[in-house]
Design an enzyme around this catalytic site. Structure first.
Site, PDB file in Angstrom:
ATOM      1  CG  HIS A  57      -1.969  -1.090   1.136  1.00 15.21           C
ATOM      2  ND1 HIS A  57      -3.285  -0.843   0.835  1.00 15.21           N
ATOM      3  CD2 HIS A  57      -1.864  -2.433   1.262  1.00 15.21           C
ATOM      4  CE1 HIS A  57      -3.956  -1.988   0.789  1.00 15.21           C
ATOM      5  NE2 HIS A  57      -3.102  -2.969   1.057  1.00 15.21           N
ATOM      6  CG  ASP A  66      -4.517   2.177   1.521  1.00 16.28           C
ATOM      7  OD1 ASP A  66      -3.566   1.951   0.759  1.00 16.28           O
ATOM      8  OD2 ASP A  66      -5.267   1.282   1.967  1.00 16.28           O
ATOM      9  CB  VAL A 104      15.791  -7.913  -2.918  1.00 10.75           C
ATOM     10  CG1 VAL A 104      16.467  -9.056  -2.202  1.00 10.75           C
ATOM     11  CG2 VAL A 104      14.442  -8.359  -3.487  1.00 10.75           C
ATOM     12  CG  HIS A 161       2.423 -12.519  -3.834  1.00 11.77           C
ATOM     13  ND1 HIS A 161       3.293 -11.716  -4.541  1.00 11.77           N
ATOM     14  CD2 HIS A 161       1.838 -11.698  -2.918  1.00 11.77           C
ATOM     15  CE1 HIS A 161       3.241 -10.485  -4.057  1.00 11.77           C
ATOM     16  NE2 HIS A 161       2.367 -10.452  -3.085  1.00 11.77           N
ATOM     17  CG  ASN A 191       2.185  -2.431  -5.401  1.00  9.87           C
ATOM     18  OD1 ASN A 191       1.986  -1.330  -5.895  1.00  9.87           O
ATOM     19  ND2 ASN A 191       1.550  -2.859  -4.329  1.00  9.87           N
TER      20      ASN A 191
HETATM   21  N1  UDP Z   1       9.195  -5.570  -2.479  1.00 10.75           N
HETATM   22  C1  UDP Z   1      10.537  -5.287  -2.630  1.00 10.75           C
HETATM   23  N2  UDP Z   1      11.440  -6.163  -2.119  1.00 10.75           N
HETATM   24  C2  UDP Z   1      11.086  -7.319  -1.500  1.00 10.75           C
HETATM   25  C3  UDP Z   1       9.704  -7.629  -1.388  1.00 10.75           C
HETATM   26  C4  UDP Z   1       8.797  -6.738  -1.892  1.00 10.75           C
HETATM   27  O1  UDP Z   1      10.910  -4.251  -3.189  1.00 10.75           O
HETATM   28  O2  UDP Z   1      11.969  -8.052  -1.066  1.00 10.75           O
HETATM   29  C5  UDP Z   1       8.205  -4.579  -2.955  1.00 10.75           C
HETATM   30  C6  UDP Z   1       7.682  -4.924  -4.330  1.00 10.75           C
HETATM   31  O3  UDP Z   1       8.516  -4.392  -5.314  1.00 10.75           O
HETATM   32  C7  UDP Z   1       6.294  -4.281  -4.288  1.00 10.75           C
HETATM   33  C8  UDP Z   1       5.893  -4.379  -2.821  1.00 10.75           C
HETATM   34  O4  UDP Z   1       7.091  -4.554  -2.084  1.00 10.75           O
HETATM   35  O5  UDP Z   1       6.358  -2.923  -4.654  1.00 10.75           O
HETATM   36  C9  UDP Z   1       4.975  -5.544  -2.558  1.00 10.75           C
HETATM   37  O6  UDP Z   1       3.705  -5.264  -3.048  1.00 10.75           O
HETATM   38  P1  UDP Z   1       2.800  -6.332  -3.742  1.00 10.75           P
HETATM   39  O7  UDP Z   1       1.515  -5.668  -4.090  1.00 10.75           O
HETATM   40  O8  UDP Z   1       3.510  -6.963  -4.867  1.00 10.75           O
HETATM   41  O9  UDP Z   1       2.591  -7.463  -2.673  1.00 10.75           O
HETATM   42  P2  UDP Z   1       2.357  -7.484  -1.068  1.00 10.75           P
HETATM   43  O10 UDP Z   1       3.697  -7.503  -0.458  1.00 10.75           O
HETATM   44  O11 UDP Z   1       1.537  -6.288  -0.698  1.00 10.75           O
HETATM   45  O12 UDP Z   1       1.625  -8.780  -0.859  1.00 10.75           O
END
Ligand code: UDP
Length: 479
Positions: free
Chosen positions: A20, A118, A353, A370, A374
């Site tokens: 978010h 949000d 990462v 998953h 994002n």
């Molecule tokens: N992300 C990242 N590094 C990680 C894990 C996640 O930069 O090791 C970022 C990813 O690029 C995205 C966000 O965290 O922007 C995760 O959002 P997403 O909607 O994909 O999934 P959520 O974590 O909310 O289930």
């Protein structure tokens, strides 16, 4: 003497979790790029370390344009919300603290042109909308298909003759939303929404669905070529009557401030060095997002599947939902023998990462995700093939979008990540399919081009944002 142009001032409020926060900060950066002043309202305390880190980096990157305000939320007893998920507890705590916001907003030194908040705050912000004195906009952090589902929940609930409509009753075998070719099967509906009894997610969806129309617009991280049908259905009022404009400003671009901290650079620099040594398109990147713990029972088969696929891989594993709590070594979970085999073919890390850097690296040819929206949109900007493995929430609905657009595959037999253990050989089979499928690669390349146009100079994002800024300026001259 010319009258100075009124400054456009936009306040942003996110809820919890990187999924978010990232789209909130990226949208704020778009407005900053066009000279707006931004106030970031930060609910405190913050749940995860990655959130704290990125907020600090964002604020220090724009010292002259961004002000930050702490929003001290009133703690809730987790038992009253019936959840053991710290992120869900935070959503609910912020929702119930929203009455504390109006004094904060009215104390701002420059009046607000717009308030962007949000999606998980739709109904709570609706209850104070007359005290904000500026237009209010929802920042929707999932797909337009998911937004349509949320909007249509109120129609479905209305059709339930029961005194207290319950989703498990009013959601049939499939939901046919007007304006959509493909229905949403019951099996794709977020599991928490269908759970018997009552939970905070269910209540939030039901309440928010009714209040979507109380706001002035919805920003969505999507674009015409990816979700044209859903965007048209929403904006033509086919999904629900009175839907405010849905502004497709995606795919949101990642920004300089997102570069990981010095402390994390250690891990990123050797990851990038390792990728530099791999052939173009030869590596599988695996990440199930920022807050999905991979179940112990699944981890071994995941490792076996990656090894059996025959590809090099970069695997980011989370063993705990909240990063501050990560304390166990992977070797303890996998055992030293399997860990040794994993290391022969791949790299496995537990750290947060820099996902965009990884997806943008030429060596990466496939992404096992998953299906967080994002991650999907970040990937689409880079044109990498996708294998979606939904774990919960909106992720099956997003997986359908990806499959329909032709840039990724999804094995429905795998169910939700929590339902069953998918065997290593199944995982290997799907990874090989994703990596070798030429039509996916062609489609992913086309979608990447379309994505870059949409968020580039003269693209849909720029047109929408410039138009809104002009509209807000006119409003402030009238008032
Ligand atoms: N992300 C990242 N590094 C990680 C894990 C996640 O930069 O090791 C970022 C990813 O690029 C995205 C966000 O965290 O922007 C995760 O959002 P997403 O909607 O994909 O999934 P959520 O974590 O909310 O289930």
């Amino acid at each position: 003497m010319s009258v100075p142009e009124p400054a456009v001032h936009v306040a942003f409020l996110s809820s919890a979790g990187m999924g978010h926060l990232n789209p909130c900060l990226r949208l704020a950066s778009v407005f900053l790029r066009y000279g707006c002043k931004v106030t970031l309202i930060i609910p405190k305390p913050i749940v995860s370390l990655s959130e704290s880190n990125i907020i600090s980096r964002f604020c220090s990157s724009f010292p002259d344009q961004v002000s930050q305000i702490d929003f001290n939320i009133t703690p809730l007893d987790p038992n009253t919300v019936n959840t053991n998920d710290p992120f869900f507890l935070q959503y609910e705590t912020i929702r119930r603290s929203v009455h504390l916001l109006s004094p904060i907003l009215s104390s701002l030194s420059t009046s607000l042109s717009a308030f962007i908040f949000d999606v998980f705050l739709v109904s709570s912000i609706a209850s104070i909308v007359d005290k904000i004195f500026c237009p209010s906009y929802i920042n929707f952090s999932s797909s337009a298909r998911m937004l349509s589902f949320l909007a249509y929940v109120s129609v479905l609930a209305d059709s339930d003759p029961g005194i207290q409509p319950h989703p498990s009753t009013f959601v049939g075998d499939a939901i046919q939303i007007p304006g959509f070719t493909l229905p949403i099967p019951r099996s794709s509906v977020p599991p928490l929404f269908l759970l018997e009894g009552s939970n905070s997610f269910q209540r939030m969806m039901m309440e928010d669905s009714l209040k979507l129309t109380k706001h002035d617009g919805v920003f969505i991280n999507s674009f015409e070529e990816l979700e044209g049908e859903a965007l048209a259905a929403l904006n033509e009022g086919k999904v629900v009557r009175g839907m405010p404009p849905v502004y497709a400003i995606g795919p949101l671009m990642t920004c300089e401030f997102e570069n990981v901290d010095q402390a994390q650079k250690g891990c990123m620099s050797w990851i990038l060095e390792w990728l530099n040594e791999r052939a173009e398109g030869s590596v599988v990147y695996v990440s199930l997002g920022s807050r999905t713990e991979t179940r112990r029972e699944q981890i071994k088969d995941m490792a076996l599947g990656l090894i059996e696929s025959g590809y090099s891989f970069l695997w980011v594993v989370k063993l705990k939902r909240v990063d501050r709590e990560e304390d166990e070594g992977l070797e303890d979970v996998l055992g030293s023998e399997l860990m040794g085999k994993v290391r022969e073919r791949g790299v496995v890390v537990k750290e947060f990462v820099d996902q965009m850097k990884i997806l943008g690296h030429p060596a990466v040819g496939g992404f096992v995700t998953h299906g967080g929206w994002n991650s999907i949109t970040e990937n689409i900007r880079e044109g990498v093939n996708i294998l979606t493995w939904p774990q919960g929430g909106d992720q099956k609905i997003n997986a359908e979008v990806i499959r329909m657009s032709g840039v990724g595959i999804w094995d429905e037999e795998w169910g939700w990540g929590t339902q069953k253990v998918v065997e290593g050989k199944e995982i290997a089979k799907r990874i090989k399919e994703m990596m070798s499928n030429e039509s996916l690669r062609v489609k992913a390349g086309e979608m990447k081009e379309a994505a870059r146009k949409a968020c580039g100079v003269g693209g849909s994002c720029e047109l929408i944002v410039k138009r809104l800024i002009e509209e807000w300026k006119r409003n402030s001259q009238v008032n």
